[in-house]
Design an enzyme around this catalytic site. Structure first.
Site, PDB file in Angstrom:
ATOM      1  N   SER A 257       0.867  -1.178   0.000  1.00  0.00           N
ATOM      2  CA  SER A 257       0.000   0.000   0.000  1.00  0.00           C
ATOM      3  C   SER A 257       0.907   1.232   0.000  1.00  0.00           C
ATOM      4  O   SER A 257       1.881   1.301   0.754  1.00  0.00           O
ATOM      5  CB  SER A 257      -0.871  -0.026   1.268  1.00  0.00           C
ATOM      6  OG  SER A 257      -1.690   1.116   1.311  1.00  0.00           O
ATOM      7  N   GLY A 258       0.629   2.164  -0.875  1.00  0.00           N
ATOM      8  CA  GLY A 258       1.445   3.382  -0.930  1.00  0.00           C
ATOM      9  C   GLY A 258       2.671   3.264  -1.815  1.00  0.00           C
ATOM     10  O   GLY A 258       3.442   4.221  -1.954  1.00  0.00           O
TER      11      GLY A 258
ATOM     12  N   SER B 251      -2.039  -7.741  -3.708  1.00  0.00           N
ATOM     13  CA  SER B 251      -1.838  -9.161  -4.041  1.00  0.00           C
ATOM     14  C   SER B 251      -0.581  -9.709  -3.374  1.00  0.00           C
ATOM     15  O   SER B 251       0.389 -10.032  -4.046  1.00  0.00           O
ATOM     16  CB  SER B 251      -1.810  -9.383  -5.563  1.00  0.00           C
ATOM     17  OG  SER B 251      -1.183  -8.348  -6.281  1.00  0.00           O
TER      18      SER B 251
ATOM     19  N   GLY C 295       2.626   2.973  -5.002  1.00  0.00           N
ATOM     20  CA  GLY C 295       2.396   3.732  -6.237  1.00  0.00           C
ATOM     21  C   GLY C 295       1.662   2.950  -7.318  1.00  0.00           C
ATOM     22  O   GLY C 295       1.645   3.363  -8.473  1.00  0.00           O
ATOM     23  N   LYS C 296       1.036   1.841  -6.952  1.00  0.00           N
ATOM     24  CA  LYS C 296       0.353   0.999  -7.952  1.00  0.00           C
ATOM     25  C   LYS C 296      -0.742   1.770  -8.697  1.00  0.00           C
ATOM     26  O   LYS C 296      -0.787   1.759  -9.923  1.00  0.00           O
ATOM     27  CB  LYS C 296      -0.280  -0.239  -7.278  1.00  0.00           C
ATOM     28  CG  LYS C 296       0.710  -1.146  -6.573  1.00  0.00           C
ATOM     29  CD  LYS C 296       0.017  -2.344  -5.929  1.00  0.00           C
ATOM     30  CE  LYS C 296      -1.004  -2.009  -4.875  1.00  0.00           C
ATOM     31  NZ  LYS C 296      -0.486  -1.299  -3.697  1.00  0.00           N
TER      32      LYS C 296
HETATM   33  S1  ADX Z   1      -5.199  -7.262  -1.419  1.00  0.00           S
HETATM   34  O1  ADX Z   1      -4.248  -7.659  -0.368  1.00  0.00           O
HETATM   35  O2  ADX Z   1      -6.465  -8.015  -1.333  1.00  0.00           O
HETATM   36  O3  ADX Z   1      -4.616  -7.345  -2.775  1.00  0.00           O
HETATM   37  P1  ADX Z   1      -6.202  -4.651  -2.102  1.00  0.00           P
HETATM   38  O4  ADX Z   1      -5.198  -4.107  -3.038  1.00  0.00           O
HETATM   39  O5  ADX Z   1      -7.471  -5.177  -2.674  1.00  0.00           O
HETATM   40  O6  ADX Z   1      -5.510  -5.717  -1.126  1.00  0.00           O
HETATM   41  O7  ADX Z   1      -6.631  -3.507  -1.068  1.00  0.00           O
HETATM   42  C1  ADX Z   1      -5.634  -2.829  -0.372  1.00  0.00           C
HETATM   43  C2  ADX Z   1      -6.151  -1.478   0.149  1.00  0.00           C
HETATM   44  O8  ADX Z   1      -7.020  -1.696   1.234  1.00  0.00           O
HETATM   45  C3  ADX Z   1      -4.988  -0.666   0.700  1.00  0.00           C
HETATM   46  O9  ADX Z   1      -4.464   0.213  -0.278  1.00  0.00           O
HETATM   47  C4  ADX Z   1      -5.596   0.074   1.846  1.00  0.00           C
HETATM   48  O10 ADX Z   1      -6.161   1.288   1.383  1.00  0.00           O
HETATM   49  C5  ADX Z   1      -6.747  -0.793   2.305  1.00  0.00           C
HETATM   50  N1  ADX Z   1      -6.494  -1.607   3.520  1.00  0.00           N
HETATM   51  C6  ADX Z   1      -7.325  -1.644   4.582  1.00  0.00           C
HETATM   52  N2  ADX Z   1      -6.882  -2.526   5.499  1.00  0.00           N
HETATM   53  C7  ADX Z   1      -5.744  -3.072   5.002  1.00  0.00           C
HETATM   54  C8  ADX Z   1      -4.839  -4.076   5.492  1.00  0.00           C
HETATM   55  N3  ADX Z   1      -5.015  -4.676   6.654  1.00  0.00           N
HETATM   56  N4  ADX Z   1      -3.766  -4.403   4.715  1.00  0.00           N
HETATM   57  C9  ADX Z   1      -3.604  -3.800   3.528  1.00  0.00           C
HETATM   58  N5  ADX Z   1      -4.414  -2.856   3.013  1.00  0.00           N
HETATM   59  C10 ADX Z   1      -5.503  -2.491   3.746  1.00  0.00           C
END
Ligand code: ADX
Length: 192
Positions: free
Chosen positions: A15-16, A87, A18-19
């Site tokens: 997260s963060g 992912s 830059g995707k």
């Molecule tokens: S994934 O792990 O299932 O691929 P996805 O990309 O859909 O995650 O969603 C991630 C987004 O959810 C993050 O960018 C963030 O804004 C939010 N988020 C909320 N809780 C979490 C967490 N526990 N871990 C990661 N992202 C979270």
């Protein structure tokens, strides 16, 4: 090559990292080149297709499988699909890879310290304070791709540079061509 060849450009990373930013920089450039383009962003998909899913491994894997399923269907119909989702699990990404003809894994590889400093959504502060559980990179795993097609280092590259790298890779593999260089089928005289 023609612009009706679909592919899945799969942006994975913390997260963060830059995707979404890179997805939103690459998508219009692909459209300029004549591709039909769809962006599937984790944050958005979780408000509809994947509404109700949380962040356990099981739920994340379901999220990725659903996104992968839709991405694969679209790509089969010639769409250039750009996915932006953390992912975090290799196995889930590899399952999608196995089900899609042209799967291009892009590791958006900013270090967790950079992502936490950026903290665009304020989530790292909360995760570090223990207010959000299972937060990727803080209290939940992120399994880096072992052999991604492309690795982007957004801590030292501009968005422009990262987007250009992606387009250059697609060109080198014959999956895209700069605007104006597409094969114009109407211009080819019909054979007699
Ligand atoms: S994934 O792990 O299932 O691929 P996805 O990309 O859909 O995650 O969603 C991630 C987004 O959810 C993050 O960018 C963030 O804004 C939010 N988020 C909320 N809780 C979490 C967490 N526990 N871990 C990661 N992202 C979270």
């Amino acid at each position: 090559m023609n612009v009706d060849n679909g592919f899945v450009l799969w942006l994975t990373g913390l997260s963060g990292a830059g995707k979404s930013t890179i997805a939103n920089a690459v998508a219009p450039r692909l459209a300029e080149r004549g591709h039909r383009v769809e962006v599937l962003d984790g944050d958005e998909v979780r408000t509809n297709l994947c509404q109700g899913l949380g962040f356990s491994r099981e739920d994340r894997d379901t999220n990725i499988a659903r996104i992968g399923y839709v991405a694969g269907k679209l790509a089969k119909h010639g769409v250039a699909v750009v996915v932006a989702a953390i992912s975090p699990y290799r196995e889930a990404r590899d399952k999608v890879r196995a089900s899609v003809d042209d799967f291009v894994e892009v590791h958006v590889a900013a270090p967790v310290t950079t992502c936490a400093e950026r903290d665009v959504k304020g989530l790292y502060a909360k995760a570090l304070a223990g207010e959000i559980k299972n937060f990727t990179g803080v209290s939940d795993p992120y399994e880096e791709p072992l052999e991604p097609e492309i690795a982007l280092h957004t801590e030292r590259e501009s968005v422009e540079q990262s987007a250009e790298q992606v387009l250059a890779w697609l060109e080198a593999r014959g999956l895209s061509l700069p605007a104006g260089e597409q094969l114009d089928l109407d211009a080819v005289p019909a054979s007699r």
